[in-house]
Design a protein around this motif. Structure first.
Motif, mmCIF file in Angstrom:
data_model
loop_
_atom_site.group_PDB
_atom_site.id
_atom_site.type_symbol
_atom_site.label_atom_id
_atom_site.label_comp_id
_atom_site.label_asym_id
_atom_site.label_seq_id
_atom_site.Cartn_x
_atom_site.Cartn_y
_atom_site.Cartn_z
ATOM 1 N N ASP A 42 2.202 1.622 -15.128
ATOM 2 C CA ASP A 42 0.875 1.846 -14.538
ATOM 3 C C ASP A 42 0.414 3.290 -14.700
ATOM 4 O O ASP A 42 -0.180 3.877 -13.789
ATOM 5 C CB ASP A 42 0.866 1.470 -13.056
ATOM 6 N N HIS A 44 0.847 -1.197 0.000
ATOM 7 C CA HIS A 44 0.000 0.000 0.000
ATOM 8 C C HIS A 44 0.877 1.239 0.000
ATOM 9 O O HIS A 44 2.003 1.220 0.499
ATOM 10 C CB HIS A 44 -0.900 0.033 1.236
ATOM 11 N N LYS A 89 1.759 5.755 -12.042
ATOM 12 C CA LYS A 89 1.412 5.613 -10.626
ATOM 13 C C LYS A 89 2.617 5.246 -9.763
ATOM 14 O O LYS A 89 2.772 5.732 -8.635
ATOM 15 C CB LYS A 89 0.326 4.542 -10.450
ATOM 16 N N ASP A 132 -6.212 3.472 0.037
ATOM 17 C CA ASP A 132 -5.487 3.054 -1.159
ATOM 18 C C ASP A 132 -6.283 1.950 -1.845
ATOM 19 O O ASP A 132 -6.468 0.861 -1.297
ATOM 20 C CB ASP A 132 -4.101 2.548 -0.765
ATOM 21 N N THR A 133 -6.759 2.233 -3.033
ATOM 22 C CA THR A 133 -7.594 1.270 -3.761
ATOM 23 C C THR A 133 -6.800 0.451 -4.770
ATOM 24 O O THR A 133 -7.376 -0.325 -5.526
ATOM 25 C CB THR A 133 -8.733 2.004 -4.503
ATOM 26 N N ASP A 134 -5.481 0.609 -4.767
ATOM 27 C CA ASP A 134 -4.668 -0.071 -5.779
ATOM 28 C C ASP A 134 -3.428 -0.726 -5.161
ATOM 29 O O ASP A 134 -2.297 -0.396 -5.514
ATOM 30 C CB ASP A 134 -4.248 0.940 -6.854
#
Length: 342
Positions: A307, A194, A310, A206-208
């Motif tokens: 990504d 995370h 990101k 954190d969704t990813d």
């Protein structure tokens, strides 16, 4: 949990985790290391050190660090009193843990230097010399410098390896960083599952998460015979910890160690959670051998594109957050020195 099936074998989660993975302590709290051990390594960073130094029981160590920094500062003309005092305190805290573990203590380089190869090298050498000064009996082969996984930082790791100083690549979010870290000779990488921000901002989610990076990096290192190990970090729940059971190493904070030590679950249920439990191998272009060691432009380009950018953003944000705690620790040292002088 429902009724207990007597045919099922129940396991303590922390004990089960230790049967699959090297478990390291992400804390400088002696009580945690004593109560929840055994651990192999101890890791820390500027935030860990800052919060530990705020504890009244560390007042003597805080004062001693400030005193020594003032005394030896003329030997280190390139650093401020506060920077040197923070380094002394971080090493001192880690050395208090060293007798309780068989493995490495990890001291993080000043994150504000992350974009200067020469300064990271100098910082790593200074940390090693200070460690030897603080405890001449300490085996320096047990010291590992945590270095943010920037291009400059990883090139510094390459040189530090040549100087006999171990390094770990931290603030790592992409395969490009993992590959370069292995080529540079880092003994470990710490993929942040995370973003670091989740541990300091209660309103941020954190969704990813990047669980897959732990698996990919470990399989890549094994396939191409790199000695670098994956030491995963920045997990936020017990279920997430069990998902990465089977990774080479995990460094865990007290907030996860406590519940893991108290929970018991069916072994089959726990084993099924692990991403490392399935015998499928990652194949395809992602696992083709690549090299970035002497390819700065290509590393920067592919890292920036990963990504959709990101990975680079997460790395920058993590370094910035560690810099905030570096400054907080320096302010604490300045306050301590003012009190001492007064």
């Amino acid at each position: 949990m429902g009724s207990i099936n007597e045919s099922e074998r129940y396991v303590n989660l922390l004990e089960y985790l230790r049967s699959r993975t090297q478990v390291d302590c992400d804390s400088l709290d002696i009580q945690i290391v004593t109560e929840l051990g055994p651990f192999v390594d101890c890791t820390s960073n500027q935030a860990d050190s800052y919060f530990e130094l705020l504890n009244p029981r560390r007042a003597a160590l805080l004062k001693k660090s400030a005193d020594l920094s003032r005394h030896i500062l003329p030997e280190y003309p390139d650093v401020s009193f506060e920077e040197l005092a923070v380094e002394i305190s971080m090493i001192s805290l880690s050395l208090t843990i060293a007798p309780l573990i068989p493995g490495n203590i990890h001291v993080m380089a000043n994150p504000s230097l992350s974009y200067s190869t020469p300064k990271v090298i100098q910082n790593g050498q200074r940390i090693a010399s200070l460690c030897q000064r603080l405890d001449p009996s300490f085996d320096l082969s047990r010291l590992c410098i945590k270095v943010p996984a920037t291009w400059e930082g990883l090139q510094a790791c390459r040189k530090l390896k040549d100087l006999g100083i171990k390094t770990l690549a931290t603030t790592l979010f992409t395969m490009e960083q993992a590959i370069l870290a292995a080529e540079a000779g880092c003994i470990s990488i710490s993929p942040f599952v995370h973003e670091l921000r989740v541990h300091f901002d209660e309103e941020y989610h954190d969704t990813d998460p990047i669980f897959d990076l732990c698996v990919k990096a470990q399989q890549y290192f094994e396939r191409y015979s790199y000695a670098t190990r994956v030491k995963a970090c920045s997990l936020i729940s017990v279920d997430e910890v069990m998902q990465v059971a089977g990774v080479a190493a995990l460094t865990l904070p007290p907030t996860l160690l406590h519940p893991l030590s108290e929970m018991t679950e069916p072994e089959a249920k726990v084993a099924a959670l692990s991403l490392f439990n399935h015998n499928t191998k990652i194949e395809g272009q992602e696992m083709e051998r690549r090299s970035f060691l002497d390819e700065e432009a290509r590393f920067r380009e592919t890292f920036a594109k990963r990504d959709g950018g990101k990975g680079r953003v997460k790395t920058t944000q993590a370094i910035d957050l560690f810099c905030e705690y570096q400054l907080k620790a320096e302010a604490l040292m300045k306050d301590t020195d003012t009190t001492i002088v007064a």
